[in-house]
Design a protein around this motif. Structure first.
Motif, mmCIF file in Angstrom:
data_model
loop_
_atom_site.group_PDB
_atom_site.id
_atom_site.type_symbol
_atom_site.label_atom_id
_atom_site.label_comp_id
_atom_site.label_asym_id
_atom_site.label_seq_id
_atom_site.Cartn_x
_atom_site.Cartn_y
_atom_site.Cartn_z
ATOM 1 N N GLN A 127 0.983 -1.019 -0.043
ATOM 2 C CA GLN A 127 0.020 -0.126 0.039
ATOM 3 C C GLN A 127 0.830 1.232 -0.069
ATOM 4 N N ARG A 130 2.154 1.951 -3.386
ATOM 5 C CA ARG A 130 1.092 2.643 -4.208
ATOM 6 C C ARG A 130 0.735 3.890 -3.956
ATOM 7 N N GLU A 167 -9.532 -0.488 -5.612
ATOM 8 C CA GLU A 167 -8.066 0.064 -4.970
ATOM 9 C C GLU A 167 -8.605 1.169 -3.897
#
Length: 357
Positions: A127, A130, A167
């Motif tokens: 995470q 990202r 997402e």
């Protein structure tokens, strides 16, 4: 051709852009007749094995191979990355091979629980990467077989549009949503899989459902219409026909481009039919990373359960383009993945069946 002057300041123009505007097939490709057709979708996909997963020999290996496609389907929907999903399946194999399988009453449920937990932990660990990603983060595209799209629900759950919505969930909410809404597991089964209480799972499921319902795109079930529009889009783009492109695009169409900082792309979404049409009408006029337009190829294939386009040069895949459609068949969203790190699954040519059974 010059794009309109009101483009975002961090958006690359057609002379140095890396979206499909500079990644076209041969310049004499003028329409659907020049589009390569996808492989026979009736054929089962080849087994995609990573090193370390044994060939089927004993009963335990046979059971794992039997459920391997399901495990990848679960992991990919949770992670949005084919590479990470393969790693999760690899870890599931290591757990399975080391387990006392004589105590396993339901191998399918056991394996699903393992891969779900592994995928959840992997999602948590990625995470931060990202969040620091350069430009929009899009899921890693994969080639899918026709049976993925036979069921509208299956096709929607693996579409780029849905994976983008997923997402925005927390890792736990995403895993719970996938297992409950896509694969039909009970709250009790999910609680065991993700190692949470059943009450916590119910709360996460409720939050995830509300979040997805508010953001999920309107999904067009008419696949023949989607393919027809995709073919017309391809013909108009390779022919540089702005007017034809405008007819296919919703007025507020949005183009998302993912270069990941590896190749130049627009760092913000490109919005509006005129701007997006100008972007794609530039196909065939510029080179890409030293490759001339005549050396590029474009092919119509099935990507993530729907029609899409793969752009390639000799020896490598350049980008994929997929579309969302409204109920009238107009294109509402375009997802362009050009980050080379995310194109390996397509470059491998592995066609996957991502059904939920």
């Amino acid at each position: 051709m010059t794009l309109p002057s009101d483009l975002p300041s961090d958006m690359t123009g057609p002379s140095d852009m890396t979206g499909p505007s500079d990644m076209t097939g041969p310049s004499d490709m003028t329409g659907p007749s020049g589009i390569a057709q996808p492989p026979d979708m009736a054929q089962p996909p080849a087994m995609h094995r990573r090193p370390g997963i044994a060939q089927p020999g004993d009963l335990g290996q046979q059971v794992f191979v039997q459920h391997r496609n399901l495990l990848f389907s679960v992991a990919y929907r949770i992670l949005g990355s084919a590479a990470d999903a393969e790693d999760a399946v690899q870890d599931a194999w290591l757990n399975w091979s080391a387990a006392d399988r004589s105590q396993v009453a339901d191998p399918k449920a056991y394996l699903t629980r393992i891969v779900s937990n592994v995928a959840l932990e992997r999602l948590r660990s990625t995470q931060r990467k990202r969040e620091a990603y350069v430009g929009p983060w899009l899921p890693e595209p994969i080639l899918t077989s026709g049976d993925t799209a036979e069921t509208v629900a299956d096709a929607e759950s693996v579409s780029m549009a849905m994976l983008v919505v997923l997402e925005t969930l927390s890792p736990l909410e995403r895993a719970v949503f996938v297992l409950k809404e896509v694969f039909g597991f009970s709250h009790a089964e999910i609680a065991e899989a993700v190692e949470r209480s059943e009450a916590a799972v119910r709360q996460a499921a409720h939050r995830a459902r509300e979040h997805v319902a508010a953001r999920r795109p309107r999904f067009a079930a008419d696949r023949s219409r989607q393919r027809q529009v995709t073919e017309r889009f391809f013909a108009a783009a390779t022919g540089g026909d702005v007017n034809a492109l405008m007819e296919l695009l919703s007025p507020d169409v949005t183009l998302w481009t993912d270069g990941g900082g590896k190749v130049r792309q627009a760092l913000r979404p490109v919005v509006g039919a005129a701007t997006v049409a100008a972007w794609f009408a530039a196909i065939g006029t510029v080179s890409y990373q030293g490759v001339e337009p005549a050396d590029m190829n474009a092919e119509l294939v099935e990507i993530n359960g729907g029609p899409g386009i793969v752009f390639s040069a000799p020896g490598r895949v350049i980008a994929t383009v997929t579309f969302d459609f409204d109920t009238d068949g107009r294109i509402t969203t375009i997802h362009n993945v050009a980050n080379p790190d995310k194109l390996q699954a397509v470059a491998d040519g592995t066609t996957r069946s991502l059904g939920t059974r």
